[in-house]
Every structure is written in C-alpha cells, then in structure tokens.
Design a protein around this motif. Structure first.
Motif, PDB file in Angstrom:
ATOM      1  N   ASP A  97      -7.189  -3.772 -10.319  1.00  0.00           N
ATOM      2  CA  ASP A  97      -6.363  -4.644  -9.475  1.00  0.00           C
ATOM      3  C   ASP A  97      -7.187  -5.786  -8.890  1.00  0.00           C
ATOM      4  O   ASP A  97      -6.751  -6.943  -8.884  1.00  0.00           O
ATOM      5  CB  ASP A  97      -5.718  -3.836  -8.348  1.00  0.00           C
ATOM      6  N   ARG A  98      -8.379  -5.464  -8.401  1.00  0.00           N
ATOM      7  CA  ARG A  98      -9.224  -6.487  -7.791  1.00  0.00           C
ATOM      8  C   ARG A  98      -9.642  -7.523  -8.830  1.00  0.00           C
ATOM      9  O   ARG A  98      -9.632  -8.727  -8.570  1.00  0.00           O
ATOM     10  CB  ARG A  98     -10.467  -5.821  -7.180  1.00  0.00           C
ATOM     11  N   ALA A 235      -1.955 -13.092  -5.726  1.00  0.00           N
ATOM     12  CA  ALA A 235      -1.131 -11.938  -5.356  1.00  0.00           C
ATOM     13  C   ALA A 235      -0.920 -11.069  -6.579  1.00  0.00           C
ATOM     14  O   ALA A 235      -0.828 -11.570  -7.705  1.00  0.00           O
ATOM     15  CB  ALA A 235       0.209 -12.394  -4.788  1.00  0.00           C
ATOM     16  N   ASP A 236      -0.838  -9.749  -6.359  1.00  0.00           N
ATOM     17  CA  ASP A 236      -0.595  -8.848  -7.481  1.00  0.00           C
ATOM     18  C   ASP A 236       0.897  -8.800  -7.805  1.00  0.00           C
ATOM     19  O   ASP A 236       1.707  -9.534  -7.225  1.00  0.00           O
ATOM     20  CB  ASP A 236      -1.168  -7.456  -7.200  1.00  0.00           C
ATOM     21  N   ASP A 238       3.105  -6.820  -7.040  1.00  0.00           N
ATOM     22  CA  ASP A 238       3.945  -6.425  -5.904  1.00  0.00           C
ATOM     23  C   ASP A 238       3.917  -7.448  -4.774  1.00  0.00           C
ATOM     24  O   ASP A 238       4.472  -7.211  -3.701  1.00  0.00           O
ATOM     25  CB  ASP A 238       3.497  -5.064  -5.367  1.00  0.00           C
ATOM     26  N   GLY A 239       3.227  -8.571  -5.016  1.00  0.00           N
ATOM     27  CA  GLY A 239       3.143  -9.600  -3.996  1.00  0.00           C
ATOM     28  C   GLY A 239       2.042  -9.388  -2.977  1.00  0.00           C
ATOM     29  O   GLY A 239       1.942 -10.143  -2.002  1.00  0.00           O
ATOM     30  N   ARG A 240       1.196  -8.358  -3.168  1.00  0.00           N
ATOM     31  CA  ARG A 240       0.127  -8.081  -2.206  1.00  0.00           C
ATOM     32  C   ARG A 240      -1.024  -9.064  -2.398  1.00  0.00           C
ATOM     33  O   ARG A 240      -1.451  -9.323  -3.516  1.00  0.00           O
ATOM     34  CB  ARG A 240      -0.402  -6.657  -2.374  1.00  0.00           C
ATOM     35  N   THR A 241      -1.492  -9.611  -1.302  1.00  0.00           N
ATOM     36  CA  THR A 241      -2.659 -10.499  -1.331  1.00  0.00           C
ATOM     37  C   THR A 241      -3.850  -9.782  -0.696  1.00  0.00           C
ATOM     38  O   THR A 241      -3.705  -8.734  -0.075  1.00  0.00           O
ATOM     39  CB  THR A 241      -2.368 -11.798  -0.571  1.00  0.00           C
ATOM     40  N   THR A 243      -6.807  -8.888   1.865  1.00  0.00           N
ATOM     41  CA  THR A 243      -7.048  -8.972   3.302  1.00  0.00           C
ATOM     42  C   THR A 243      -8.291  -9.826   3.554  1.00  0.00           C
ATOM     43  O   THR A 243      -9.059 -10.134   2.640  1.00  0.00           O
ATOM     44  CB  THR A 243      -7.280  -7.576   3.898  1.00  0.00           C
ATOM     45  N   GLU A 246     -11.337  -7.920   2.421  1.00  0.00           N
ATOM     46  CA  GLU A 246     -11.490  -7.920   0.965  1.00  0.00           C
ATOM     47  C   GLU A 246     -11.981  -9.275   0.467  1.00  0.00           C
ATOM     48  O   GLU A 246     -12.843  -9.350  -0.418  1.00  0.00           O
ATOM     49  CB  GLU A 246     -10.155  -7.555   0.304  1.00  0.00           C
TER      50      GLU A 246
END
Length: 456
Positions: A97-98, A235-236, A238-241, A243, A246
C-alpha cells in the motif's frame, strides 16, 4: 536438500561482525572464494546470514513471495531514524500500500520535470570549486544531491528552513559507528552519550513537519510538482491519504536513501573517470552531445553511471528475513534466517562481466541488463523506488560537471572502499583536480532515462 546451513567461516560471532563492519567487500569476497556461491555468516544480534552469489538463486529471492522474504524486517535497525512507517522497514500489505502511494512522483515523466532544477543546482555548486589544487569531491556531491532532495522532493523554498535543513541533515546522516548504535537501538537516545542524536532527529522532524503543514495548506497544492506535494495528494483505492507521521517517515527515507547513495555513486564515477583519460575524454564529448540534445550523449553518460555503480556498488548487498522455511541454493533454509543477495559479488563476477576489474562504460552501451546481474538498486518488489530519479540525477550532474570543468587525470592508486553505515565510499573522498573552468549555459531538458525497467 541439506538440512544444514551452507558452510561459512568458523570465526566467533563478534569477530565476524567486526570483519563485516570494517572490511565488508574484502571479507565477503574472501568467503566467496573459499566457500563458493552460497555461504553463511554468523554474527551477534542478527540472524544467520546466507549470502547468495548466483543470479539464479537471487532471482528466486526477488521473485519469491514477499510474505516469506521480508525485506522490511531485515532493515528494522533503521527504524530509529526512518520511523516505523518508512517504506523501507514495513512488509506485506502495508509495504504494498505504501509503495503504491509513492509511485507517482518517481515515474519517468515526473522525474523529467525536475531535470532543469537539478542542472541549475549542480551548476551553482560547480562554480565554487577550487582550481589548480586537489580536493575531495564527495562533500560537493553530497551538497548537490542534498539540495536536489530539498528542492525537488521536499519542495522547500523558505530560506530560513532551507538553511536549517542544510545544516541538520548532514550532521544527522554522517554519524560515526558509536553514534549509529542509537539508530539501531532507539532507547539509547534517552541516555546522555546519545542525546545529541535525539536532538538532531527532533530538529529534523520539526522542519519536516513544518514543510508538511505548509504543503497541506497551500492553495496551489494541485499544481505543485515536488514529491511532497504529490505524496500529500496521493490516496489509495479507499480514498485514504498518508498521515503527517507517515509523510515524515517517507521524507526521511528519501533524504537518507536518496541523498547519500547518489552522492557516493557520483563520487565513484569521478574517481574512476580521472584514472582513465580516454574514457574521460569520451565522457566529456558525451556531455557536450547530451547538452545539445543528442540521445547518444545521454546514453554514454548513462553507461558511465551504470558501470560506476557496477564496479563500485554503493550498497554491497540486500537482505530478506525468511518467515517460513525455504528450499534455496541446494539447502533447506529454516525460518528466521536472513538470505542476502550479494550485489557486489555478482557485479565482480567474470561469468557475468568479462574482466570485471576493468572500468569499461562501453560494456553498458546498448546492453540489456538483467535485474539479477546488474542490481545496484536491489530487486523484486523492493527495488529502489528512486532508481529512475537517481539515474537521471547522476546523468544530469555528470553532464554539468564535464561541461563546466576540465579535470586533470591522475596515476594515483585507486581509492579504497571505506565502510560507512550501509554504504561504501571512496576512502579519500574521491580527490580530483580542476585544471580550468568553462563558462557554459545550463543545459535544459533531458532525454528519457536509459535504466532497466523500473516499477517506479
């Protein structure tokens, strides 16, 4: 399959640790000659290390299941500096993911947009070089690559913050062996002898978090081309960006992994060129052709960089900790063992490179390089994200140097490889002498990077 580990030196673990830390390439090459293409080192505080020198075995590691071959676990001693979420120290889906979030800034087109800035930074630094006397060029290369990271990756533009980052990062990255203990064991940073290390990390964090805050609040974020801006936007599915923490860990990783290594590769390239007059003359002609837009000039400068990274690999090996037993190289290796593809061993193999001790960029011109026979950036799903960036930066900086200065050649002995942390640098700092300066304009633009296929 033999249930035992491959043979290796019978020396006590502390002795092997000292030999590796002090004489890394020589110790490993000696083991290769004595024990063959697979051998085991045993040292204190780390799992048994099974070195691999056969490209077929290395291919199995690089193509293997990332859930079994853990690179992040092998790099865990870097957490004290890079942070727990660095792309270098995580494994499995977290790493995947990263890495996906970090791909965009290192694609070819994104890197190409940074080349004019790279050239301007190099030209400004070269203009300050002394003429007519020997000097170590490695510190100058470090200044250039740090400035490139600060301006193209972090996107720093505030003069005070830039000055502070220029001051703190070299002091953080050039730690001695004693100070480095606090990176491998972060709890030591609370103790008096290592508290200055903690203060440097805290100062770097303060500056990096300030840059992150600036980027998040920038109304022109969508138009920015620096890597940090692209990471803030990423963003992944799922829309997660990412932090702030991170983002900080990835910026620190790029500073550490992308600054010192490229500077060292450039230093070795100049150390090699100044000992080979005919190759230096050809590289100067290549630089002039590159500046004129001739792809053949780009290709030859790329060949110089590739051959320098082959004959003087900045990082001598990479590690993977096994999470399950694996049959590899004729052995049944248990979980917990670290398998170590030997970059330097493969690069020095006469089976792969005839007359491997000869510096010969022509061998790289037009060559199709296998990812298991030319592997300065590692391989598999852990191949360096910044490989394309580093190769383009090496070409641009070499081009500006070779166009702007007339370098003296030397008959001095080759500089030895000196171990510093996890890299191998010229022991005298790659000393060169500038005979004269040339007044030329900054070359704009750059052709496509001619490095092997890169997932980034």
């Amino acid at each position: 399959m033999d249930a035992k580990l491959p043979p290796g030196p019978p020396l006590p673990k502390p002795v092997q640790a000292v030999l590796l830390a002090r004489y890394w390439p020589h110790f490993i090459a000696t083991c290769r000659r004595r024990y063959g293409k697979v051998f085991t080192l045993r040292m204190s505080m780390v799992p048994p290390m099974v070195y691999l020198a056969d490209p077929a075995d290395i291919k199995e590691v690089f193509a293997g299941d990332p859930g079994i071959f853990h690179a992040g676990e092998a790099n865990s001693m870097l957490k004290g500096l890079l942070g727990d979420s660095s792309v270098l120290v995580v494994d499995d889906e977290v790493h995947a993911d990263r890495r996906r979030l970090m791909l965009a800034p290192f694609k070819r087109n994104a890197v190409a947009r940074q080349t004019t800035t790279m050239a301007e930074i190099a030209a400004a630094n070269i203009a300050t070089w002394p003429v007519g006397r020997d000097f170590p060029v490695a510190p100058r290369m470090s200044q250039i690559t740090l400035e490139v990271i600060l301006r193209t990756v972090i996107g720093a533009s505030d003069p005070d913050r830039l000055a502070a980052l220029r001051d703190v990062m070299p002091r953080l990255l050039r730690l001695g062996p004693f100070a480095s203990l606090a990176i491998a064991s972060p709890n030591l940073q609370r103790r008096l002898p290592w508290q200055p290390i903690r203060k440097r990390i805290e100062e770097a964090d303060r500056l990096l978090f300030a840059e992150i805050a600036d980027r998040r609040s920038d109304p022109g974020l969508a138009e920015r081309t620096d890597v940090l801006a692209m990471l803030v936007r990423a963003a992944d599915d799922d829309g997660r960006t990412m932090t702030d923490r991170e983002l900080r860990d990835q910026l620190m990783t790029l500073l550490v992994a992308g600054h010192d290594t490229t500077a060292t590769g450039l230093s070795w390239a100049l150390e090699r060129l100044t000992r080979h007059p005919a190759i230096l003359d050809k590289a100067v002609r290549g630089a002039e052709a590159s500046a004129a837009g001739d792809p053949a000039g780009d290709e030859y400068l790329d060949a110089v960089a590739k051959e320098a990274l082959r004959i003087r690999p900045v990082v001598f090996d990479v590690g993977r900790v096994l999470t399950k037993p694996v049959d590899l190289a004729g052995y049944h290796l248990p979980a917990g063992v670290m398998v170590v593809p030997g970059i330097g061993l493969v690069h020095a193999s006469a089976e792969q490179y005839p007359e491997p001790e000869m510096f010969d960029p022509d061998r790289m011109v037009g060559a199709t390089l296998s990812p298991t026979t030319w592997l300065p950036f590692g391989g598999g799903n852990r191949r360096c994200l910044g490989a394309t960036f580093a190769m383009v930066e090496m070409r641009v900086v070499l081009r500006e140097i070779l166009r702007r200065v007339e370098l003296d050649t030397t008959t001095a002995p080759a500089e030895r490889q000196r171990v510093r942390h996890v890299i191998l640098e010229p022991h005298r700092g790659a000393r060169i002498r500038v005979r004269a300066m040339r007044d030329v304009p900054v070359a704009a633009g750059v052709g496509k990077p001619a490095c092997p296929a890169d997932t980034a």
